[in-house]
Design an enzyme around this catalytic site. Structure first.
Site, PDB file in Angstrom:
ATOM      1  N   GLY A 229       0.779  -1.239   0.000  1.00  9.52           N
ATOM      2  CA  GLY A 229       0.000   0.000   0.000  1.00  9.52           C
ATOM      3  C   GLY A 229       0.807   1.282   0.000  1.00  9.52           C
ATOM      4  N   GLU A 271       4.598  -6.440   2.124  1.00  7.60           N
ATOM      5  CA  GLU A 271       4.236  -7.051   0.835  1.00  7.60           C
ATOM      6  C   GLU A 271       3.800  -5.961  -0.130  1.00  7.60           C
ATOM      7  OE1 GLU A 271       1.467 -10.081   2.253  1.00  7.60           O
ATOM      8  OE2 GLU A 271      -0.155  -8.621   2.270  1.00  7.60           O
ATOM      9  N   GLY A 273       3.775  -3.871  -3.647  1.00  2.00           N
ATOM     10  CA  GLY A 273       3.874  -4.092  -5.083  1.00  2.00           C
ATOM     11  C   GLY A 273       4.218  -2.785  -5.775  1.00  2.00           C
ATOM     12  N   ARG A 274       3.274  -1.852  -5.662  1.00  6.26           N
ATOM     13  CA  ARG A 274       3.367  -0.581  -6.385  1.00  6.26           C
ATOM     14  C   ARG A 274       4.699   0.143  -6.221  1.00  6.26           C
ATOM     15  NH1 ARG A 274      -1.377   1.924  -7.518  1.00  6.26           N
ATOM     16  NH2 ARG A 274      -2.278   0.757  -5.801  1.00  6.26           N
ATOM     17  N   ARG A 309      -6.245   1.855 -14.712  1.00  4.59           N
ATOM     18  CA  ARG A 309      -6.336   2.716 -13.527  1.00  4.59           C
ATOM     19  C   ARG A 309      -7.046   4.051 -13.778  1.00  4.59           C
ATOM     20  NH1 ARG A 309      -2.730   4.626 -10.959  1.00  4.59           N
ATOM     21  NH2 ARG A 309      -3.548   4.235  -8.888  1.00  4.59           N
ATOM     22  N   TYR A 313     -10.217   4.355 -11.400  1.00  6.02           N
ATOM     23  CA  TYR A 313     -10.134   5.236 -10.223  1.00  6.02           C
ATOM     24  C   TYR A 313     -10.036   6.712 -10.592  1.00  6.02           C
ATOM     25  CZ  TYR A 313      -7.935   0.874  -8.433  1.00  6.02           C
ATOM     26  OH  TYR A 313      -7.608  -0.417  -8.122  1.00  6.02           O
ATOM     27  N   CYS A 340     -15.181   0.632 -26.664  1.00  3.48           N
ATOM     28  CA  CYS A 340     -16.504   1.261 -26.776  1.00  3.48           C
ATOM     29  C   CYS A 340     -17.096   1.540 -25.396  1.00  3.48           C
ATOM     30  CB  CYS A 340     -17.431   0.387 -27.607  1.00  3.48           C
ATOM     31  SG  CYS A 340     -16.797   0.123 -29.260  1.00  3.48           S
ATOM     32  N   GLU A 341     -16.338   2.257 -24.611  1.00  3.86           N
ATOM     33  CA  GLU A 341     -16.757   2.745 -23.301  1.00  3.86           C
ATOM     34  C   GLU A 341     -16.209   4.148 -23.216  1.00  3.86           C
ATOM     35  OE1 GLU A 341     -18.433   1.643 -20.673  1.00  3.86           O
ATOM     36  OE2 GLU A 341     -18.714  -0.462 -21.222  1.00  3.86           O
TER      37      GLU A 341
END
Ligand SMILES: *Cc1c(COP(=O)(O)O)cnc(C)c1O
Length: 420
Positions: A229, A271, A273-274, A309, A313, A340-341
């Site tokens: 995090g 732990e 990641g980012r 992302r 978000y 198509c969004e």
């Protein structure tokens, strides 16, 4: 404002001659330097170890690099366990932090000798029944209303993860009664958090709780795992989390919470990641079209299937137009993909230099939760992943998907025979 790039326009033009855009490119040298820095920063804390969150960048080449740097792997599904195994990461180098876990995943985790991190008190018996209880068990704590959450992960009291405080005491008592000998304590309460105090508070919470449980239940903790995090500065004006400050303050906490209480200090696990790979990945894409209607649109050959992302978000990802770094950002564009969004946009109302079809754009900070979040909706295919090595060489570490991959789960012979 510019964000630095580890390659030149010329290099990228050469790469695109062999590897067509779009692709994610990862900077091995920077990832290794980053790993070194993390280890060096936390070296003063007992048994510090980072278990790289595989979900952030589930590529076995990257896992192999990180293993060489002394990292373990944090997995939460069967394929992630298999990836760790392929990269040569086994035994207690794997932390299995899953939730709503199927029996078969516990069995594979046990077979690999992974550290099992239970998400719920009911999983004690579930694990015992389906895979047997290992010597070492970790439990995940959800602090509920005692902690505030953040945007991506939400409020702990609303989160599906972990044991309540009461359940933890009961759970460790039960585990002890069932003959479990070694214990860990885990939590994960923030995601992409840039305020370093949050992580010090989390370590404080875990150390205090571990001491309380130790006293009351009569067990010792081998480790506390403060989860992942740690955020990264996606925006040019943001600054990185001061890791050395976290390390220093956690070091002091060990003194006040553990050493003075006469307890054996648990090892500190993380732990993340980012913060490990996020800043060292780049989505490289070519401008296909410019479109001028009520707004000005730049259409790329990448879409939200390659980086979700921003759509998911509203996340900011910096964009550099190669070769135009020093031109004024005097145009305002929505930078889109072809899905198509209407939320398939990498940027909305972004000031950029004048763009032309054929320009190569680099979308920054895609090294974590980038390619990994890819999907096939609307027949979109996931891109290749390339590794920029320390000597400047570029190697493919995953090829791009083809329509055949997209069709791999269909049986067209059966289709030909099928009579509706
Ligand atoms: C997603 C996740 C991580 C990694 O989060 P980052 O924000 O990438 O550091 C670590 N642990 C668990 C349990 C997770 O779900």
């Amino acid at each position: 404002m510019n964000k630095p790039l580890p390659f030149t326009f010329k290099q990228i033009r050469e790469i695109t001659r062999i590897h067509p855009t779009p692709f994610h490119l990862y900077d091995e040298k920077a990832i290794r330097e980053n790993a070194h820095l993390l280890k060096a920063t936390f070296a003063g804390i007992p048994g510090f170890k980072e278990f790289f969150a595989v979900k952030a960048l589930p590529n076995p080449f990257i896992l192999k690099i990180l293993k060489e740097e002394g990292f373990g792997a944090d997995c939460s599904s069967l394929p992630e366990l298999l990836l760790a195994e392929k990269a040569g990461i086994t035994g207690e180098e794997i932390m299995f932090s899953s939730n709503d876990t199927p029996a078969g995943e516990y069995q594979k985790a046990r077979e690999l000798g992974a550290i099992i991190n239970l998400d719920d008190i009911s999983h004690i018996e579930f694990l015992e029944q389906h895979a047997g209880l290992p010597d070492l068990v970790c439990c995940r704590y959800n602090p509920g209303n005692t902690r505030k959450g953040n945007f991506i992960i939400g409020q702990p009291a609303e989160a599906k993860y972990g044991f309540t405080r009461e359940q933890l005491f009961e759970g460790y008592r039960l585990l002890k009664a069932k003959g479990v000998k070694r214990f860990g304590l885990h939590t994960m309460v923030a995601s992409n958090e840039l305020d370093y105090h949050y992580f010090v508070e989390t370590a404080d919470m875990l150390l205090t709780l571990a001491a309380d449980i130790s006293r009351e239940v009569g067990i010792e903790f081998e480790f506390i795992n403060m989860g992942g995090g740690i955020g990264i500065p996606y925006k040019p004006e943001q600054t990185a989390v001061p890791l050395s400050q976290i390390a220093e303050e956690i070091h002091d906490l060990y003194e006040t919470r553990i050493v003075r209480g006469g307890l054996k200090p648990p090892r500190l696990y993380m732990e993340c990641g980012r913060v490990i790979t996020g800043p060292h990945g780049y989505l490289v894409s070519t401008v296909l079209h410019l479109k001028h209607i009520y707004k000005d649109y730049v259409g790329l050959d990448a879409s939200m299937a390659n980086l979700m992302r921003p759509a998911l978000y509203g996340a900011y990802h910096h964009i550099t137009v190669l070769g135009k770094e020093n031109r004024p950002a005097d145009h305002t564009y929505d930078v889109t993909g072809s899905l198509c969004e209407n939320n398939d946009k990498f940027a909305i109302d972004r000031p950029l230099p004048a763009i032309d079809p054929g320009d190569i754009v680099v979308i920054h900070d895609t090294g974590a939760h980038g390619h990994a979040m890819g999907f096939n909706y609307n027949g979109k295919l996931r891109s290749a992943e390339l590794l920029l090595r320390g000597n400047g060489e570029v190697i493919p570490i995953r090829r791009a998907e083809t329509p055949e991959d997209y069709f791999a789960t269909l049986d067209f012979e059966e289709l030909a025979k099928f009579k509706p």
